[in-house]
Scaffold this active site. Structure first.
Site, mmCIF file in Angstrom:
data_model
loop_
_atom_site.group_PDB
_atom_site.id
_atom_site.type_symbol
_atom_site.label_atom_id
_atom_site.label_comp_id
_atom_site.label_asym_id
_atom_site.label_seq_id
_atom_site.Cartn_x
_atom_site.Cartn_y
_atom_site.Cartn_z
ATOM 1 N N GLY A 175 2.150 -16.477 2.097
ATOM 2 C CA GLY A 175 3.212 -16.149 3.067
ATOM 3 C C GLY A 175 2.603 -15.691 4.387
ATOM 4 O O GLY A 175 2.981 -16.159 5.474
ATOM 5 N N HIS A 176 1.639 -14.756 4.303
ATOM 6 C CA HIS A 176 0.966 -14.299 5.531
ATOM 7 C C HIS A 176 0.254 -15.467 6.213
ATOM 8 O O HIS A 176 0.270 -15.592 7.435
ATOM 9 C CB HIS A 176 -0.083 -13.236 5.205
ATOM 10 C CG HIS A 176 0.462 -11.982 4.599
ATOM 11 N ND1 HIS A 176 0.291 -11.659 3.283
ATOM 12 C CD2 HIS A 176 1.184 -10.977 5.133
ATOM 13 C CE1 HIS A 176 0.859 -10.494 3.029
ATOM 14 N NE2 HIS A 176 1.423 -10.060 4.134
ATOM 15 N N GLN A 228 5.749 4.285 7.054
ATOM 16 C CA GLN A 228 6.886 3.512 6.553
ATOM 17 C C GLN A 228 7.060 3.656 5.040
ATOM 18 O O GLN A 228 7.899 3.000 4.448
ATOM 19 C CB GLN A 228 6.791 2.049 6.972
ATOM 20 C CG GLN A 228 5.656 1.255 6.360
ATOM 21 C CD GLN A 228 5.512 -0.125 7.002
ATOM 22 O OE1 GLN A 228 4.991 -0.264 8.103
ATOM 23 N NE2 GLN A 228 5.983 -1.160 6.331
ATOM 24 N N ARG A 280 3.465 -7.101 -3.377
ATOM 25 C CA ARG A 280 3.837 -6.240 -4.516
ATOM 26 C C ARG A 280 4.015 -7.032 -5.811
ATOM 27 O O ARG A 280 4.136 -6.419 -6.870
ATOM 28 C CB ARG A 280 5.120 -5.464 -4.188
ATOM 29 C CG ARG A 280 4.904 -4.381 -3.131
ATOM 30 C CD ARG A 280 6.106 -3.463 -2.975
ATOM 31 N NE ARG A 280 5.802 -2.305 -2.173
ATOM 32 C CZ ARG A 280 6.057 -2.175 -0.868
ATOM 33 N NH1 ARG A 280 6.633 -3.171 -0.213
ATOM 34 N NH2 ARG A 280 5.744 -1.072 -0.220
ATOM 35 N N GLY A 327 7.862 -12.607 8.696
ATOM 36 C CA GLY A 327 8.423 -13.464 7.654
ATOM 37 C C GLY A 327 9.902 -13.178 7.426
ATOM 38 O O GLY A 327 10.334 -12.019 7.440
ATOM 39 N N GLY A 355 -2.199 -6.215 5.066
ATOM 40 C CA GLY A 355 -3.262 -6.736 4.202
ATOM 41 C C GLY A 355 -2.713 -7.234 2.879
ATOM 42 O O GLY A 355 -1.530 -7.558 2.767
ATOM 43 N N ALA A 356 -3.604 -7.322 1.855
ATOM 44 C CA ALA A 356 -3.248 -7.916 0.555
ATOM 45 C C ALA A 356 -2.594 -9.279 0.816
ATOM 46 O O ALA A 356 -1.493 -9.581 0.346
ATOM 47 C CB ALA A 356 -2.333 -7.004 -0.254
HETATM 48 O O1 PAF Z 1 5.967 -6.465 7.072
HETATM 49 C C1 PAF Z 1 4.958 -5.714 6.996
HETATM 50 O O2 PAF Z 1 3.956 -6.013 6.346
HETATM 51 C C2 PAF Z 1 4.976 -4.379 7.706
HETATM 52 O O3 PAF Z 1 6.241 -3.799 7.666
HETATM 53 C C3 PAF Z 1 4.473 -4.462 9.164
HETATM 54 C C4 PAF Z 1 5.391 -5.324 10.018
HETATM 55 C C5 PAF Z 1 3.063 -5.019 9.177
HETATM 56 C C6 PAF Z 1 4.441 -3.070 9.794
HETATM 57 O O4 PAF Z 1 3.586 -2.208 9.111
#
Ligand code: PAF
Length: 302
Positions: A49-50, A74, A207, A167, A44-45
């Protein structure tokens, strides 16, 4: 666009939609091969790029799914899991505009039900890619890539995509996931899309929102250091010791930026290389205040 919160619903919708979409595509163009399902995993956020990953998936695939899940496994206990930006409604609006079909937005309990007393999440199983997971970001953030590979494996098993989009900014993540897809024979293509930057060169990241105006302008030194390396390579320099020393000299011009790592490595193994004789990844991680930023460049023959 549909938003699904449970694994069972997501699986059912993916199956139903794939069937409907494939039938419609074949009806429209009987000779065309079905283009499959694309998955864009995110936390999210969302930023441009996404959206570039979504747009690549939209180009390639009949059906596009995006997962939005801030994955606790993570993040180390001292990291920013609790304050990681969560902008779900804005994310959904962007994805609707981008033509996404399905959003998978599970809760932490849905993804990690406490089924056993073992392991940090109550699940006894995790996925670890040995070796490469301990390099670059994996060295600075122990356990990070185990969390990434575990959640991405779960997403692959839930959604069963034909293609998954990531990415290049997260170059170490790409190396780890490529190895995982090979080692575990996931039946999908991993598609890696170029870094998207702001007009001043800063690589987009969720971030970046943490940065003050001053830190944001100091952070541009990462890109400048990489461009210095690129111009030296274009001028014929190939010794990575020289290139990294020059990059370090550029980074030193901004003493407020605290270097985590600067490395020239093989993009698949993430092991150091001494000369640029084949494709080489030059990667930087550095802190602007408490915020950890990463950036990289691929050099040499492709
Ligand atoms: O790149 C990310 O945003 C995260 O590491 C991912 C691949 C969504 C896994 O939580």
């Amino acid at each position: 666009m549909e938003i699904l919160n449970t694994i069972a619903e997501m699986r059912a919708r993916v199956r139903a939609q794939m069937l409907a979409q494939t039938r419609a595509a074949i009806r429209a163009t009987p000779t065309r091969a079905p283009a499959g399902l694309g998955l864009v995993p995110t936390m999210g956020a969302l930023h441009a790029g996404h959206l570039s990953l979504v747009s690549a998936a939209r180009n390639d695939c009949d059906l596009v799914a995006v997962s939005i899940f801030v994955n606790p496994t993570q993040f180390a206990p001292n990291e920013d899991f609790a304050r990681y930006p969560r902008t779900f409604d804005a994310d959904c609006a962007l994805l609707e505009d981008a033509g996404v079909d399905l959003i998978f937005a599970p809760s932490v309990e849905e993804m990690y039900p406490r089924t056993t007393p073992d392991g940090p999440t109550g699940a006894g199983t995790s996925v670890l890619v040995e070796g490469v997971s301990d390099r670059l970001d994996g060295a600075s953030r122990p356990g990070h890539f185990r969390g990434v590979t575990t959640v991405v494996s779960k997403l692959f098993n839930i959604v069963a995509p034909d293609r998954a989009y990531f990415g290049q900014k997260d170059a170490a993540q790409v190396a780890v996931l490529r190895q995982m897809v090979r080692d575990l024979n996931f039946d999908l293509e991993l598609v890696v899309c170029p870094i998207v930057r702001d007009s001043d060169g800063l690589a987009l990241s969720s971030r970046n929102q943490y940065l003050s105006a001053e830190q944001r302008s100091q952070a541009l030194i990462l890109r400048r250091a990489l461009l210095r390396v690129e111009s030296l390579v274009a001028a014929g320099e190939s010794a990575t010791a020289t290139l990294l020393a020059e990059a370090r000299a550029v980074l030193n011009q901004e003493p407020a930026i605290r270097l985590d790592y600067l490395a020239a490595v093989d993009p698949d193994t993430l092991l150091d290389v001494s000369t640029i004789h084949k494709t080489t990844l030059v990667a930087i991680a550095a802190y602007a205040g408490p915020t950890r930023l990463i950036d990289n460049i691929l050099l040499g023959p492709r």
